[in-house]
Design a protein around this motif. Sequence first.
Motif, PDB file in Angstrom:
ATOM      1  N   PRO A   7      11.468  -4.033   3.499  1.00  0.00           N
ATOM      2  CA  PRO A   7      10.993  -4.461   2.184  1.00  0.00           C
ATOM      3  C   PRO A   7      11.273  -3.378   1.147  1.00  0.00           C
ATOM      4  N   ASP A  34       1.913  -9.218  -0.854  1.00  0.00           N
ATOM      5  CA  ASP A  34       2.586  -9.815   0.308  1.00  0.00           C
ATOM      6  C   ASP A  34       3.621  -8.867   0.883  1.00  0.00           C
ATOM      7  N   ASP A  38       3.661  -7.434   4.657  1.00  0.00           N
ATOM      8  CA  ASP A  38       4.841  -7.590   5.497  1.00  0.00           C
ATOM      9  C   ASP A  38       5.297  -6.236   6.045  1.00  0.00           C
ATOM     10  N   GLU A  41       2.772  -5.237   8.798  1.00  0.00           N
ATOM     11  CA  GLU A  41       2.766  -6.133   9.961  1.00  0.00           C
ATOM     12  C   GLU A  41       4.104  -6.192  10.697  1.00  0.00           C
ATOM     13  N   ASN A  42       5.212  -6.050   9.971  1.00  0.00           N
ATOM     14  CA  ASN A  42       6.516  -6.300  10.588  1.00  0.00           C
ATOM     15  C   ASN A  42       7.517  -5.148  10.537  1.00  0.00           C
TER      16      ASN A  42
END
Length: 84
Positions: A7, A34, A38, A41-42
């Motif tokens: 990101p 968001d 993200d 979490e990822n």
Amino acid sequence: EILTELPILPFPFSDVLLQGQRARLNLYEQRFRDLFADAVENHSGMIGMGLLAGKGMITTLPLCEVESFTRFGTDENGTDWGNG
């Protein structure tokens, strides 16, 4: 695990962080909230610092680690995340 996606959060050049620096960010737009969720979490908490200068984004992206973040206010579903 090798990250293939990352990101990117746009930053004005005046807000660049140097190695070892920390900053508290107030993210008011849902898309940025968001993005942080993200990243945590990822993407092992990693985020690219997209530096904005002139008419575009600089091609070299410093990597930043999201150590923690707290949701405040409400999300698009009306879920209350606390005072904010």
